[in-house]
Design a protein around this motif. Sequence first.
Motif, mmCIF file in Angstrom:
data_model
loop_
_atom_site.group_PDB
_atom_site.id
_atom_site.type_symbol
_atom_site.label_atom_id
_atom_site.label_comp_id
_atom_site.label_asym_id
_atom_site.label_seq_id
_atom_site.Cartn_x
_atom_site.Cartn_y
_atom_site.Cartn_z
ATOM 1 N N CYS A 265 47.816 38.496 39.735
ATOM 2 C CA CYS A 265 47.109 39.339 38.700
ATOM 3 C C CYS A 265 48.214 39.866 37.988
ATOM 4 N N GLY A 266 48.273 40.695 36.915
ATOM 5 C CA GLY A 266 49.474 40.938 36.031
ATOM 6 C C GLY A 266 49.427 42.709 35.630
ATOM 7 N N LEU A 267 50.634 43.258 35.212
ATOM 8 C CA LEU A 267 50.780 44.307 34.603
ATOM 9 C C LEU A 267 51.503 44.015 33.454
ATOM 10 N N THR A 282 45.157 34.744 34.320
ATOM 11 C CA THR A 282 45.522 35.675 35.193
ATOM 12 C C THR A 282 45.092 37.149 34.959
ATOM 13 N N PRO A 283 44.230 37.685 35.625
ATOM 14 C CA PRO A 283 43.710 39.180 35.356
ATOM 15 C C PRO A 283 44.734 40.154 35.218
ATOM 16 N N SER A 284 44.656 40.831 34.180
ATOM 17 C CA SER A 284 45.877 41.894 34.026
ATOM 18 C C SER A 284 45.309 43.147 33.427
ATOM 19 N N THR A 351 38.365 37.379 41.224
ATOM 20 C CA THR A 351 37.731 36.132 40.665
ATOM 21 C C THR A 351 36.924 36.432 39.505
ATOM 22 N N LEU A 352 36.179 37.334 39.363
ATOM 23 C CA LEU A 352 35.089 37.723 38.372
ATOM 24 C C LEU A 352 35.968 37.670 37.077
ATOM 25 N N ARG A 353 37.237 38.303 37.069
ATOM 26 C CA ARG A 353 38.028 38.437 35.907
ATOM 27 C C ARG A 353 38.529 37.122 35.505
ATOM 28 N N LYS A 354 39.034 36.325 36.518
ATOM 29 C CA LYS A 354 39.343 35.020 36.183
ATOM 30 C C LYS A 354 38.353 34.178 35.640
ATOM 31 N N LEU A 355 37.165 34.416 35.987
ATOM 32 C CA LEU A 355 36.100 33.574 35.502
ATOM 33 C C LEU A 355 35.601 34.057 34.081
ATOM 34 N N GLU A 356 35.894 35.472 33.692
ATOM 35 C CA GLU A 356 35.879 35.834 32.142
ATOM 36 C C GLU A 356 36.828 35.089 31.473
ATOM 37 N N LEU A 357 37.950 35.067 31.798
ATOM 38 C CA LEU A 357 39.242 34.466 31.137
ATOM 39 C C LEU A 357 38.886 33.113 30.851
#
Length: 398
Positions: A265-267, A282-284, A351-357
Amino acid sequence: MSVPDLFFSVGEPSGDLHAARVMQHLPASTRSSCRGFGGPQMAAQGCTIDYPLTQLAVVGFAEVLPKLREFVRVADMASDIFERWPPAGVVLVDFPGFNWHIAKRARQAGIPVLYYLPPQLWAWGGWRIKKMRKYVDHVLCALPIEYEWYAEHGMSCQYIGHPFFDSVAHQQLDAAFLRAWSAADDLLVAVLPGSRSREIRTIWPLQLEVIRELAARHRRVTFLVACLNQQHLDHCKSLLKPSDPSERIKFYANRTSEIIEVADCGLMKSGSVSLEMMARGTPSVVMYHVSRSTYEFARRVVHVGWMTLPNLIAGTTVMPEFLAVGKQCGPTIERTIAAMDRLLGDREERTLRKLELARLTRRFGQPGASARAAQAICQQFGIAHATALSTAPGLQTA
């Protein structure tokens, strides 16, 4: 009949790269006859650089004033070129503060104008659409919201996708770096403090506060700080305290794409690199900072609900974003910590964020924008092109 010349006006280093990628897809004879204002990337494609405008890249009114006389001189240079060697068309790339003047002078010379990566009038300053209609013949839009806005306001325009995804697709990553960090047992957080020195001075101290708290809560997390260059790296590293977990905060220069690729993930600071976060899945969480005066001005003129590009593309929050105003940064730091805490503590959330991206990337993040831009430019200015203008999924013309 000779091949028509194209005149490019490009004032940012990123625009230099995007213009150069467009030139790669122009017919060879057209590419060799391009000229204009730009930078080394365009020159490498055979474009004659009449003035290295990217060296004058500025942000904000205070930075413009000392260079105002030089900007006027360069604009006068364009007028002279248009009179003595009129091109078939003028292509503007971003940099609206200056490029408005180039558009006006091209119009006065009777030369058609196309704007690639146009000003974000849909976000703020919508009254400038009158100027766009007056001086610009056609707009190539990188974002769906951009295309919809320009079409609704009566501009001839096309949605071709964002050229940043071309850069991601063509990026050659350091395989050794990827192998080394892919084998890490810890969760990896990509930390992106920005690419401008002023950004780093304001955003990195806030990110460091977030890192300190997250490191205390999550013992199996390593933070990979992606710096643009060694100077930025040295500055970021100098702000560490003896009490900081320095063994879990790693600094790298010129490894931004690799860090995004391996991170869980990222900031990050708000910016176009958010599109690379999206493309690489990369969820951020996004932080940005403005002065109190800028915030008060923006409240009155900004008309969008997000600043982060993937959120604007999606029309919803896929990357939580938090704004710090002036010296009141505490609440922003706390909200950022909470959002990052959820990502680090919940694999299902990641995982959910990755799927959205991934869904967004399939629909809006496909490469090919540079080739489509080249085809559209040739079509607009009557230049023969070997490939018919392609229409990728979701791409539209008005």
